[in-house]
Design a protein around this motif. Sequence first.
Motif, PDB file in Angstrom:
ATOM      1  N   THR A  37       0.336  -3.603  -6.408  1.00 32.15           N
ATOM      2  CA  THR A  37      -0.612  -4.835  -6.330  1.00 32.15           C
ATOM      3  C   THR A  37      -1.426  -4.529  -7.195  1.00 32.15           C
ATOM      4  O   THR A  37      -2.115  -4.997  -6.750  1.00 32.15           O
ATOM      5  N   GLY A  38      -1.336  -3.548  -8.294  1.00 26.70           N
ATOM      6  CA  GLY A  38      -2.534  -3.058  -9.033  1.00 26.70           C
ATOM      7  C   GLY A  38      -2.932  -4.323  -9.691  1.00 26.70           C
ATOM      8  O   GLY A  38      -2.367  -4.987  -9.786  1.00 26.70           O
ATOM      9  N   THR A  39      -4.082  -4.044 -10.430  1.00 25.58           N
ATOM     10  CA  THR A  39      -4.853  -5.174 -11.103  1.00 25.58           C
ATOM     11  C   THR A  39      -5.242  -5.165 -12.617  1.00 25.58           C
ATOM     12  O   THR A  39      -4.911  -5.670 -13.302  1.00 25.58           O
ATOM     13  N   GLY A 111       6.561   8.790  -1.619  1.00 21.31           N
ATOM     14  CA  GLY A 111       5.486   7.812  -0.192  1.00 21.31           C
ATOM     15  C   GLY A 111       5.855   6.667  -0.547  1.00 21.31           C
ATOM     16  O   GLY A 111       6.358   6.324  -1.985  1.00 21.31           O
ATOM     17  N   THR A 112       5.453   5.708   0.402  1.00 21.52           N
ATOM     18  CA  THR A 112       5.245   4.718   0.311  1.00 21.52           C
ATOM     19  C   THR A 112       3.493   3.831   0.473  1.00 21.52           C
ATOM     20  O   THR A 112       2.970   4.606   1.382  1.00 21.52           O
ATOM     21  N   VAL A 113       2.898   2.918  -0.645  1.00 21.33           N
ATOM     22  CA  VAL A 113       1.834   2.838  -0.654  1.00 21.33           C
ATOM     23  C   VAL A 113       1.878   1.886   1.122  1.00 21.33           C
ATOM     24  O   VAL A 113       2.676   1.262   1.825  1.00 21.33           O
ATOM     25  N   ALA A 114       0.140   2.039   1.336  1.00 20.89           N
ATOM     26  CA  ALA A 114      -0.152   1.144   2.288  1.00 20.89           C
ATOM     27  C   ALA A 114       0.464  -0.501   2.662  1.00 20.89           C
ATOM     28  O   ALA A 114       0.288  -0.549   3.541  1.00 20.89           O
ATOM     29  N   PHE A 115       0.355  -1.053   1.854  1.00 24.59           N
ATOM     30  CA  PHE A 115       0.428  -2.521   1.856  1.00 24.59           C
ATOM     31  C   PHE A 115       2.263  -2.579   2.263  1.00 24.59           C
ATOM     32  O   PHE A 115       3.057  -3.145   2.778  1.00 24.59           O
ATOM     33  N   ASP A 116       3.547  -1.068   2.236  1.00 21.53           N
ATOM     34  CA  ASP A 116       4.505  -1.668   2.581  1.00 21.53           C
ATOM     35  C   ASP A 116       4.444  -0.878   4.213  1.00 21.53           C
ATOM     36  O   ASP A 116       5.573  -1.026   4.450  1.00 21.53           O
ATOM     37  N   ALA A 117       3.963   0.428   3.800  1.00 25.06           N
ATOM     38  CA  ALA A 117       4.416   0.944   5.193  1.00 25.06           C
ATOM     39  C   ALA A 117       3.060   0.961   5.999  1.00 25.06           C
ATOM     40  O   ALA A 117       2.326   2.067   6.010  1.00 25.06           O
ATOM     41  N   ASP A 200     -11.867   3.897  -4.669  1.00 28.17           N
ATOM     42  CA  ASP A 200     -11.644   2.709  -4.271  1.00 28.17           C
ATOM     43  C   ASP A 200     -10.227   2.585  -3.370  1.00 28.17           C
ATOM     44  O   ASP A 200      -9.109   2.814  -3.936  1.00 28.17           O
ATOM     45  N   LEU A 201     -10.394   2.956  -2.510  1.00 30.43           N
ATOM     46  CA  LEU A 201      -9.765   3.078  -1.142  1.00 30.43           C
ATOM     47  C   LEU A 201      -9.172   2.192  -0.454  1.00 30.43           C
ATOM     48  O   LEU A 201      -9.205   1.795   0.475  1.00 30.43           O
ATOM     49  N   ILE A 202      -8.025   1.411  -1.106  1.00 28.61           N
ATOM     50  CA  ILE A 202      -7.208   0.040  -0.668  1.00 28.61           C
ATOM     51  C   ILE A 202      -5.812   0.403  -0.329  1.00 28.61           C
ATOM     52  O   ILE A 202      -5.369   1.566  -0.761  1.00 28.61           O
ATOM     53  N   PRO A 203      -5.455  -0.318   0.478  1.00 28.36           N
ATOM     54  CA  PRO A 203      -3.352  -0.028   0.210  1.00 28.36           C
ATOM     55  C   PRO A 203      -3.293   0.265  -0.640  1.00 28.36           C
ATOM     56  O   PRO A 203      -2.426   1.384  -0.225  1.00 28.36           O
ATOM     57  N   GLY A 204      -3.001  -0.267  -1.507  1.00 29.76           N
ATOM     58  CA  GLY A 204      -2.377   0.150  -3.049  1.00 29.76           C
ATOM     59  C   GLY A 204      -2.547   1.332  -3.328  1.00 29.76           C
ATOM     60  O   GLY A 204      -1.032   1.890  -4.192  1.00 29.76           O
ATOM     61  N   ASN A 205      -3.479   2.215  -3.390  1.00 29.10           N
ATOM     62  CA  ASN A 205      -3.814   3.567  -3.760  1.00 29.10           C
ATOM     63  C   ASN A 205      -3.657   4.409  -2.833  1.00 29.10           C
ATOM     64  O   ASN A 205      -4.503   5.753  -3.067  1.00 29.10           O
ATOM     65  N   VAL A 206      -3.184   4.149  -1.511  1.00 30.78           N
ATOM     66  CA  VAL A 206      -2.646   5.064  -0.365  1.00 30.78           C
ATOM     67  C   VAL A 206      -1.069   5.492   0.002  1.00 30.78           C
ATOM     68  O   VAL A 206      -0.619   4.429   0.560  1.00 30.78           O
ATOM     69  N   LEU A 207      -0.421   6.292  -0.175  1.00 26.39           N
ATOM     70  CA  LEU A 207       0.633   6.856   0.180  1.00 26.39           C
ATOM     71  C   LEU A 207       0.990   7.463   1.669  1.00 26.39           C
ATOM     72  O   LEU A 207      -0.450   8.179   1.681  1.00 26.39           O
ATOM     73  N   VAL A 208       1.660   6.802   2.494  1.00 32.43           N
ATOM     74  CA  VAL A 208       2.494   7.014   3.788  1.00 32.43           C
ATOM     75  C   VAL A 208       4.130   6.949   4.075  1.00 32.43           C
ATOM     76  O   VAL A 208       3.995   6.779   3.465  1.00 32.43           O
ATOM     77  N   THR A 209       3.356   8.136   5.113  1.00 30.67           N
ATOM     78  CA  THR A 209       4.949   8.674   5.199  1.00 30.67           C
ATOM     79  C   THR A 209       5.018   9.245   7.066  1.00 30.67           C
ATOM     80  O   THR A 209       3.759   9.556   7.357  1.00 30.67           O
ATOM     81  N   GLY A 210       5.439   8.001   7.701  1.00 33.34           N
ATOM     82  CA  GLY A 210       5.435   8.492   9.480  1.00 33.34           C
ATOM     83  C   GLY A 210       4.226   8.340  10.328  1.00 33.34           C
ATOM     84  O   GLY A 210       3.318   8.959  10.484  1.00 33.34           O
ATOM     85  N   VAL A 276      -5.476 -15.493  -5.357  1.00 36.96           N
ATOM     86  CA  VAL A 276      -5.089 -16.372  -5.069  1.00 36.96           C
ATOM     87  C   VAL A 276      -3.920 -17.065  -5.635  1.00 36.96           C
ATOM     88  O   VAL A 276      -3.048 -17.233  -4.368  1.00 36.96           O
ATOM     89  N   GLU A 277      -3.883 -16.979  -5.991  1.00 34.06           N
ATOM     90  CA  GLU A 277      -2.266 -17.403  -6.956  1.00 34.06           C
ATOM     91  C   GLU A 277      -1.682 -16.235  -7.923  1.00 34.06           C
ATOM     92  O   GLU A 277      -0.221 -15.834  -7.245  1.00 34.06           O
ATOM     93  N   SER A 278      -2.403 -15.189  -8.477  1.00 32.07           N
ATOM     94  CA  SER A 278      -1.873 -14.219  -9.605  1.00 32.07           C
ATOM     95  C   SER A 278      -1.189 -12.967  -8.678  1.00 32.07           C
ATOM     96  O   SER A 278      -0.361 -12.483  -9.541  1.00 32.07           O
ATOM     97  N   ASN A 279      -1.929 -12.864  -7.993  1.00 29.12           N
ATOM     98  CA  ASN A 279      -1.148 -11.636  -6.561  1.00 29.12           C
ATOM     99  C   ASN A 279      -1.957 -11.624  -5.292  1.00 29.12           C
ATOM    100  O   ASN A 279      -2.931 -11.450  -5.236  1.00 29.12           O
ATOM    101  N   PRO A 280      -0.873 -12.646  -4.901  1.00 31.04           N
ATOM    102  CA  PRO A 280      -0.687 -13.520  -3.822  1.00 31.04           C
ATOM    103  C   PRO A 280      -1.595 -11.764  -2.956  1.00 31.04           C
ATOM    104  O   PRO A 280      -2.051 -12.068  -1.487  1.00 31.04           O
ATOM    105  N   ALA A 281      -0.923 -10.752  -2.724  1.00 32.32           N
ATOM    106  CA  ALA A 281      -0.560  -9.245  -1.645  1.00 32.32           C
ATOM    107  C   ALA A 281      -2.388  -9.173  -1.977  1.00 32.32           C
ATOM    108  O   ALA A 281      -3.364  -8.886  -0.475  1.00 32.32           O
ATOM    109  N   MET A 282      -3.179  -8.819  -3.023  1.00 32.38           N
ATOM    110  CA  MET A 282      -4.720  -8.531  -3.107  1.00 32.38           C
ATOM    111  C   MET A 282      -5.535  -9.631  -2.146  1.00 32.38           C
ATOM    112  O   MET A 282      -6.306  -9.899  -2.036  1.00 32.38           O
ATOM    113  N   SER A 283      -4.938 -10.808  -2.459  1.00 35.96           N
ATOM    114  CA  SER A 283      -5.580 -12.233  -2.136  1.00 35.96           C
ATOM    115  C   SER A 283      -5.595 -11.453  -0.477  1.00 35.96           C
ATOM    116  O   SER A 283      -7.271 -11.328  -0.037  1.00 35.96           O
ATOM    117  N   ALA A 284      -4.235 -11.748   0.101  1.00 31.50           N
ATOM    118  CA  ALA A 284      -4.040 -11.493   1.457  1.00 31.50           C
ATOM    119  C   ALA A 284      -5.424  -9.914   2.080  1.00 31.50           C
ATOM    120  O   ALA A 284      -5.844 -10.557   2.669  1.00 31.50           O
TER     121      ALA A 284
END
Length: 296
Positions: A37-39, A111-117, A200-210, A276-284
């Motif tokens: 989801t990076g821009t 790891g999995t980015v926090a957008f997905d985990a 820039d501590l957003i979900p796409g910059n954080v890795l998660v496991t368990g 809003v159109e080009s990267n809906p995950a970031m808009s959300a």
Amino acid sequence: MTMHADQVDVSSELVAALIQEQFPQWSGRAVRPQASTGTVNSIFRIGDDLSARFPLRPADPGEALAVLEREAEAAAELARVSPFPVPEPVAMGKPGAGYPMPWSVQTWLPGTVAFDADPSGSEAFAGDLAAFIAALRDADTRGRSFDGDNRGGVISDHDDWMAECFEESEGLLDVPRLRDMWSRYRELPRTSPDVMSHGDLIPGNVLVTGGRLVGVLDTGGFGAADPALDLVGAWHLLEAGPREALRRRLACDELEWERGKAWAFEQAMGLVWYYVESNPAMSALGRRTLDRILES
């Protein structure tokens, strides 16, 4: 759909050609685009333990190289103080094979980015995030202070950007209410000196496991800034209960907490309309962060 009108296209074939040309020792490795989801960058894995980052927007090659070199220096410094794994710089690539700018190679982290985990309901994750922020705050600034033009300096310096955001958000958000909030946030006083921050501590910059923090990405912005800046992670990453746990762990007073909310608000307002159109995950993400702020 591309995210920027001037975006540079990068393909696996182009990356493979650049590697063959500039780093033949890696030419036998698989090159795989990494969904993100990076821009700012296109990201490709090189084998199992490396990743390459390619700036998406055109820039003067000399200026772009200077930025990448500063980011590599910042990333290496962060790696020395972080209690969690972060990507470390490996090499710097040059323009070639039709790609017009320098590019960079880092270590790859599992790891999995926090957008997905999504770890937003985990107090254990909140404790990990607080430990990361605290370690950065304890790092030596070596006399440095905020010197950028992004978030982390004077909140009211962003008035022009926020005016654009409010105008572009008509029909998308409750703009009158949000304008009123900004009028309060922009006047919050600053009482503490700069500390070292991720920025820039957003979900796409954080890795998660368990449900635990296992790594932090996009480390090139590590630098001195408002101590409240990294508190954006409380709003981008956490639900109410874990958010309060992070606040207790960091012993944030009311002013610092509100300034962190202000920085998260400024970032979220830009995400909603621009992507809003080009990267809906970031808009959300922007909408979710604003909702959390409005509910607080």
